[in-house]
Design a protein around this motif. Structure first.
Motif, PDB file in Angstrom:
ATOM      1  N   LEU A 229      -2.285  11.564   9.695  1.00 38.46           N
ATOM      2  CA  LEU A 229      -2.831  10.091   9.105  1.00 38.46           C
ATOM      3  C   LEU A 229      -1.724   9.392   8.299  1.00 38.46           C
ATOM      4  O   LEU A 229      -1.223   9.888   7.482  1.00 38.46           O
ATOM      5  CB  LEU A 229      -4.052  10.092   8.342  1.00 38.46           C
ATOM      6  N   VAL A 230      -1.486   8.205   8.776  1.00 37.94           N
ATOM      7  CA  VAL A 230      -0.441   7.486   8.043  1.00 37.94           C
ATOM      8  C   VAL A 230      -1.344   6.343   7.335  1.00 37.94           C
ATOM      9  O   VAL A 230      -1.891   5.351   7.976  1.00 37.94           O
ATOM     10  CB  VAL A 230       0.701   6.966   8.695  1.00 37.94           C
ATOM     11  N   PHE A 231      -1.141   5.993   6.131  1.00 36.09           N
ATOM     12  CA  PHE A 231      -1.447   4.822   5.278  1.00 36.09           C
ATOM     13  C   PHE A 231      -0.526   4.133   4.752  1.00 36.09           C
ATOM     14  O   PHE A 231       0.449   4.877   4.193  1.00 36.09           O
ATOM     15  CB  PHE A 231      -2.526   5.204   4.209  1.00 36.09           C
ATOM     16  N   HIS A 232      -0.346   2.795   4.633  1.00 40.80           N
ATOM     17  CA  HIS A 232       0.686   2.204   3.922  1.00 40.80           C
ATOM     18  C   HIS A 232       0.058   2.475   2.206  1.00 40.80           C
ATOM     19  O   HIS A 232      -1.114   2.443   2.210  1.00 40.80           O
ATOM     20  CB  HIS A 232       0.578   0.555   4.019  1.00 40.80           C
ATOM     21  N   HIS A 233       0.962   2.763   1.290  1.00 44.00           N
ATOM     22  CA  HIS A 233       0.511   2.832  -0.040  1.00 44.00           C
ATOM     23  C   HIS A 233      -0.263   1.918  -0.799  1.00 44.00           C
ATOM     24  O   HIS A 233      -1.067   2.154  -1.467  1.00 44.00           O
ATOM     25  CB  HIS A 233       1.610   3.177  -1.006  1.00 44.00           C
ATOM     26  N   LEU A 234      -0.201   0.766  -0.232  1.00 45.03           N
ATOM     27  CA  LEU A 234      -1.022  -0.390  -0.621  1.00 45.03           C
ATOM     28  C   LEU A 234      -2.608   0.097  -0.348  1.00 45.03           C
ATOM     29  O   LEU A 234      -3.552  -0.494  -1.298  1.00 45.03           O
ATOM     30  CB  LEU A 234      -0.951  -1.359  -0.175  1.00 45.03           C
ATOM     31  N   LEU A 235      -3.026   0.764   0.537  1.00 44.51           N
ATOM     32  CA  LEU A 235      -4.326   1.071   1.202  1.00 44.51           C
ATOM     33  C   LEU A 235      -4.829   2.241   0.240  1.00 44.51           C
ATOM     34  O   LEU A 235      -6.178   2.399   0.101  1.00 44.51           O
ATOM     35  CB  LEU A 235      -4.537   1.293   2.508  1.00 44.51           C
ATOM     36  N   CYS A 236      -3.838   3.106  -0.363  1.00 46.67           N
ATOM     37  CA  CYS A 236      -4.551   4.373  -1.022  1.00 46.67           C
ATOM     38  C   CYS A 236      -3.814   5.097  -1.991  1.00 46.67           C
ATOM     39  O   CYS A 236      -2.612   4.959  -2.129  1.00 46.67           O
ATOM     40  CB  CYS A 236      -4.887   5.489   0.224  1.00 46.67           C
ATOM     41  N   ALA A 384     -15.121   1.453  -9.089  1.00 45.27           N
ATOM     42  CA  ALA A 384     -13.723   1.857  -8.093  1.00 45.27           C
ATOM     43  C   ALA A 384     -13.924   3.134  -7.554  1.00 45.27           C
ATOM     44  O   ALA A 384     -13.133   3.527  -7.003  1.00 45.27           O
ATOM     45  CB  ALA A 384     -12.540   1.413  -9.134  1.00 45.27           C
ATOM     46  N   GLY A 385     -14.690   3.909  -8.118  1.00 43.52           N
ATOM     47  CA  GLY A 385     -14.909   5.324  -7.857  1.00 43.52           C
ATOM     48  C   GLY A 385     -14.891   5.613  -6.301  1.00 43.52           C
ATOM     49  O   GLY A 385     -14.210   6.726  -5.785  1.00 43.52           O
ATOM     50  N   GLY A 386     -15.632   4.939  -5.672  1.00 44.20           N
ATOM     51  CA  GLY A 386     -15.833   5.218  -4.080  1.00 44.20           C
ATOM     52  C   GLY A 386     -14.897   4.228  -3.094  1.00 44.20           C
ATOM     53  O   GLY A 386     -15.203   4.239  -1.919  1.00 44.20           O
ATOM     54  N   LEU A 387     -14.033   3.509  -3.908  1.00 40.92           N
ATOM     55  CA  LEU A 387     -13.240   2.436  -2.893  1.00 40.92           C
ATOM     56  C   LEU A 387     -12.122   3.135  -2.507  1.00 40.92           C
ATOM     57  O   LEU A 387     -11.329   3.983  -3.245  1.00 40.92           O
ATOM     58  CB  LEU A 387     -12.856   1.402  -3.694  1.00 40.92           C
ATOM     59  N   LEU A 388     -11.416   2.724  -1.215  1.00 43.57           N
ATOM     60  CA  LEU A 388     -10.069   3.157  -0.978  1.00 43.57           C
ATOM     61  C   LEU A 388      -9.313   1.771  -1.641  1.00 43.57           C
ATOM     62  O   LEU A 388      -9.600   1.057  -1.903  1.00 43.57           O
ATOM     63  CB  LEU A 388      -9.869   2.981   0.470  1.00 43.57           C
ATOM     64  N   GLY A 389      -7.870   2.453  -2.049  1.00 40.22           N
ATOM     65  CA  GLY A 389      -7.182   1.149  -2.456  1.00 40.22           C
ATOM     66  C   GLY A 389      -6.116   1.821  -3.549  1.00 40.22           C
ATOM     67  O   GLY A 389      -6.259   3.132  -3.663  1.00 40.22           O
ATOM     68  N   MET A 390      -5.294   0.983  -4.110  1.00 36.35           N
ATOM     69  CA  MET A 390      -4.260   1.450  -4.961  1.00 36.35           C
ATOM     70  C   MET A 390      -4.918   1.077  -6.184  1.00 36.35           C
ATOM     71  O   MET A 390      -4.825  -0.028  -6.696  1.00 36.35           O
ATOM     72  CB  MET A 390      -2.867   0.770  -4.494  1.00 36.35           C
ATOM     73  N   PHE A 391      -4.905   2.328  -7.206  1.00 35.10           N
ATOM     74  CA  PHE A 391      -5.453   1.964  -8.667  1.00 35.10           C
ATOM     75  C   PHE A 391      -4.517   2.791  -9.480  1.00 35.10           C
ATOM     76  O   PHE A 391      -4.721   2.910 -10.652  1.00 35.10           O
ATOM     77  CB  PHE A 391      -6.676   2.756  -8.668  1.00 35.10           C
ATOM     78  N   VAL A 392      -3.159   2.961  -9.143  1.00 32.29           N
ATOM     79  CA  VAL A 392      -2.335   3.742  -9.890  1.00 32.29           C
ATOM     80  C   VAL A 392      -1.145   2.780 -10.541  1.00 32.29           C
ATOM     81  O   VAL A 392      -0.538   2.025 -10.136  1.00 32.29           O
ATOM     82  CB  VAL A 392      -1.532   4.531  -9.056  1.00 32.29           C
ATOM     83  N   SER A 393      -1.365   2.735 -12.038  1.00 34.61           N
ATOM     84  CA  SER A 393      -0.421   2.053 -12.696  1.00 34.61           C
ATOM     85  C   SER A 393       0.898   2.606 -13.112  1.00 34.61           C
ATOM     86  O   SER A 393       0.739   4.125 -13.531  1.00 34.61           O
ATOM     87  CB  SER A 393      -0.860   1.527 -13.960  1.00 34.61           C
ATOM     88  N   MET A 394       2.115   2.205 -13.163  1.00 33.34           N
ATOM     89  CA  MET A 394       3.276   2.896 -13.735  1.00 33.34           C
ATOM     90  C   MET A 394       3.326   2.388 -15.134  1.00 33.34           C
ATOM     91  O   MET A 394       3.258   1.222 -15.534  1.00 33.34           O
ATOM     92  CB  MET A 394       4.316   2.173 -13.086  1.00 33.34           C
ATOM     93  N   VAL A 395       3.490   3.460 -16.069  1.00 33.15           N
ATOM     94  CA  VAL A 395       3.730   3.253 -17.481  1.00 33.15           C
ATOM     95  C   VAL A 395       4.857   3.875 -17.787  1.00 33.15           C
ATOM     96  O   VAL A 395       5.233   4.932 -17.711  1.00 33.15           O
ATOM     97  CB  VAL A 395       2.417   3.638 -18.314  1.00 33.15           C
ATOM     98  N   PRO A 396       5.766   3.060 -18.687  1.00 32.65           N
ATOM     99  CA  PRO A 396       7.101   3.616 -19.261  1.00 32.65           C
ATOM    100  C   PRO A 396       7.032   4.413 -20.557  1.00 32.65           C
ATOM    101  O   PRO A 396       5.972   4.028 -21.548  1.00 32.65           O
ATOM    102  CB  PRO A 396       7.920   2.386 -19.358  1.00 32.65           C
ATOM    103  N   VAL A 397       7.309   5.645 -20.706  1.00 34.57           N
ATOM    104  CA  VAL A 397       7.182   6.472 -21.895  1.00 34.57           C
ATOM    105  C   VAL A 397       8.405   6.715 -22.802  1.00 34.57           C
ATOM    106  O   VAL A 397       9.468   7.275 -21.870  1.00 34.57           O
ATOM    107  CB  VAL A 397       6.538   7.825 -21.514  1.00 34.57           C
ATOM    108  N   ARG A 398       8.375   6.514 -23.955  1.00 40.21           N
ATOM    109  CA  ARG A 398      10.003   6.837 -24.718  1.00 40.21           C
ATOM    110  C   ARG A 398       9.723   8.371 -25.039  1.00 40.21           C
ATOM    111  O   ARG A 398       8.788   8.664 -25.677  1.00 40.21           O
ATOM    112  CB  ARG A 398       9.881   6.019 -25.942  1.00 40.21           C
ATOM    113  N   VAL A 399      10.715   8.887 -24.772  1.00 42.02           N
ATOM    114  CA  VAL A 399      10.882  10.293 -24.936  1.00 42.02           C
ATOM    115  C   VAL A 399      12.060  11.001 -25.720  1.00 42.02           C
ATOM    116  O   VAL A 399      13.141  10.328 -25.308  1.00 42.02           O
ATOM    117  CB  VAL A 399      10.826  11.371 -23.693  1.00 42.02           C
ATOM    118  N   LYS A 400      11.987  11.279 -27.012  1.00 40.59           N
ATOM    119  CA  LYS A 400      13.233  11.659 -27.626  1.00 40.59           C
ATOM    120  C   LYS A 400      13.649  13.060 -27.452  1.00 40.59           C
ATOM    121  O   LYS A 400      12.876  14.027 -27.626  1.00 40.59           O
ATOM    122  CB  LYS A 400      12.935  11.259 -28.974  1.00 40.59           C
ATOM    123  N   SER A 401      14.732  13.444 -27.857  1.00 44.65           N
ATOM    124  CA  SER A 401      15.460  14.986 -27.886  1.00 44.65           C
ATOM    125  C   SER A 401      14.559  15.636 -28.906  1.00 44.65           C
ATOM    126  O   SER A 401      14.291  15.216 -30.048  1.00 44.65           O
ATOM    127  CB  SER A 401      16.854  14.852 -28.017  1.00 44.65           C
TER     128      SER A 401
END
Length: 549
Positions: A229-236, A384-401
């Motif tokens: 199965l091939v989905f565009h990432h916008l769909l799932c 949103a639990g039973g829906l198809l779709g894109m619900f992933v957010s990108m968050v930036p994280v500061r990481v120190k040595s």
């Protein structure tokens, strides 16, 4: 979904069972008055638990419920005395006769996609080996019902009045390609078939034209099929795939038995959620302003731009950006040790692997702090639990040595950092950077991304057949051009890297990937050894992995 009538005791027992299941411990070890964070749940786990509780009760709960009411007893008491409707989400019902806004998560992907008339290759390609008496008519019928049921499978995307939009089409056809390889003598091995199959289906899509979802059924022998199965990432996203497979399984079973396909009707579709989300996070509203203020302070004096060791010495500036992928498998005993260490550290595998990748990366760059992007699911509301779709957010994280720190200690520091950023994840990173630029502030550069995915082994189960995964993989090329993923499945742990071949040296990226696998094994075996930055991590030898003692 009907609201469930439950008592305070029922809710308490349910929470104890779910927390114990999440932490993989005995219910007797769960304290009713002990804060969820002390029990070992991070903010992501609490959001997922809130969503599960909402689904069980048949109510839409506030995403911050477990953060504001941090013990099992407090949550049980609150839920028992609250009335149905107190916390329910009121969804709009906009007309589909006009373009509707994309979700914020979809917009982020659309910003980096080539909109019509260009082509975009952010695709998801789940693949399965199916052996047995596969009923092709029932499978085609089940897929057609999924297209009818979910607007997302008949939605296209574009730009309208300067904004990213989705266009919901009233109908959409199911696209199923059937191929017979039973007589192809050139395909003698599974690897050869996999290579040919991927070439066949992983082709860029025009996001403005249907279909953005299609299926290929390949017959390789009698009662032996490969289904892709091939989905565009916008769909799932990953959770949407779980919804898709669960419903497809039920529909296929009904059609095989001659029953009409029947699933509970969907009360909302993704377009409804998108309209609600845009109103809730509008720029003059409190949720937007609160999150913006926090991120503005978080990115005061951002980390320097990292200098990766695998950048091409002579960038191929004249070559178009091209996605490349590599992967490596982690030994099963290391995967088991990872699960044990996560339980001991009271954190998720995601947090554990994020910490491992962060410390490994910091050992390879001269900078002592880095911004790493990571993906967090925003599928926190029952709507949103039973829906198809894109619900992933990108968050930036500061990481120190980690100065003079063991890996076990470093995990706890990273866990606290992830907890803080994930609570503000709804505000898109692009909104933050736009605000910072407008104020003349320095903008953080996120050049590398990390994510962890868990693939359940029994995602698709078609009646009368044996179904197994066939090296599932998706491809996504961010503007950073570099994305690492740890992917766990039943009895398997792998590390994937997707990178821009016009920016990074493929051989050196592959060496970096293999080094991380070795490093991960060392960390899991000796998590209490001191981490060090004295010299880059090498695959061989403990001295270069850890400091004295």
């Amino acid at each position: 979904m009907a609201t469930k009538e439950v008592t305070q005791s029922d809710i308490r027992d349910w929470l104890i069972e779910k927390v114990a299941e999440t932490l993989k411990c005995s219910p007797e070890d769960i304290g009713l008055e002990e804060p969820f964070t002390s029990l070992g749940l991070d903010s992501l786990s609490m959001l997922m638990l809130t969503g599960d509780l909402a689904a069980w009760l048949g109510r839409d709960l506030q995403a911050t419920l477990l953060l504001k009411h941090p013990t099992i007893e407090e949550v049980a008491e609150l839920m028992a005395r609250s009335e149905p409707g107190d916390l329910e989400l009121q969804m709009p019902s906009p007309s589909r006769e006009r373009p509707l806004p994309a979700t914020l998560a979809q917009e982020r992907l659309l910003r980096h996609a080539n909109l019509p008339p260009g082509l975009d290759a952010n695709l998801v390609n789940p693949r399965f080996v199916i052996r047995g008496a596969l009923d092709l008519n029932a499978l085609r019928g089940a897929l057609a019902e999924m297209v009818r049921r979910h607007e997302m499978l008949r939605t296209t995307f574009g730009v309208h009045a300067g904004s990213y939009v989705q266009i919901v089409h009233p109908t959409g056809s199911v696209v199923v390609e059937e191929v017979d390889w039973t007589t192809d003598v050139a395909l003698q091995s599974e690897d050869q078939m996999l290579t040919r199959a991927r070439q066949m289906v992983m082709k860029p899509m025009d996001v403005g034209v249907l279909p953005l979802f299609h299926t290929s059924i390949i017959k390789v022998a009698e009662q032996d099929y490969r289904v892709m199965l091939v989905f565009h990432h916008l769909l799932c996203d990953a959770d949407a795939l779980r919804v898709f497979f669960a419903e497809l399984t039920r529909l296929y079973s009904a059609l095989c038995k001659g029953y009409p396909p029947a699933l509970e009707p969907l009360e909302w579709q993704l377009a409804d959620f998108a309209v609600w989300e845009r109103d809730w996070l509008r720029r003059d509203a409190a949720p937007y302003q609160e999150r913006l203020a926090w991120w503005r302070e978080y990115w005061h004096a951002p980390p320097p731009i990292p200098r990766f060791p695998f950048v091409l010495k002579e960038p191929l500036s004249a070559v178009a950006s091209s996605a490349s992928t590599r992967h490596a498998f982690v030994a099963l005993d290391i995967a088991r040790q990872s699960e044990l260490l996560a339980r001991q550290s009271k954190c998720t595998l995601y947090t554990l692997f994020f910490a491992a990748f962060s410390s490994y990366l910091l050992g390879h760059i001269p900078e002592r702090e880095v911004a790493i992007g990571t993906y967090v699911s925003d599928r926190k509301r029952m709507a949103a639990g039973g829906l198809l779709g894109m619900f992933v957010s990108m968050v930036p994280v500061r990481v120190k040595s980690p100065p003079d720190s063991t890996f076990r200690e470093f995990v706890q520091r990273v866990r606290l950092e992830l907890d803080q950023v994930s609570l503000r994840r709804e505000l898109p990173f692009e909104e933050v950077t736009e605000h910072l630029r407008g104020a003349g502030k320095e903008v953080p550069e996120v050049l590398v991304l990390f994510q962890h995915m868990h693939l359940p082994g029994d995602a698709l189960s078609l009646e009368g057949t044996q179904t197994t995964r066939w090296l599932e993989h998706g491809q996504r090329l961010e503007t950073s051009g570099l994305s690492f993923s740890t992917v766990s499945a039943r009895d398997e742990l792998a590390v994937w890297v997707s990178f821009d071949g016009s920016l990074y040296d493929a051989a050196e990226v592959e060496g970096f990937l293999n080094g991380f696998v070795a490093y991960l094994g060392a960390l899991m075996s000796e998590p209490d050894q001191k981490l060090t930055r004295e010299k880059p991590v090498e695959v061989s030898g403990w001295d270069s992995l850890f400091g004295p003692g």
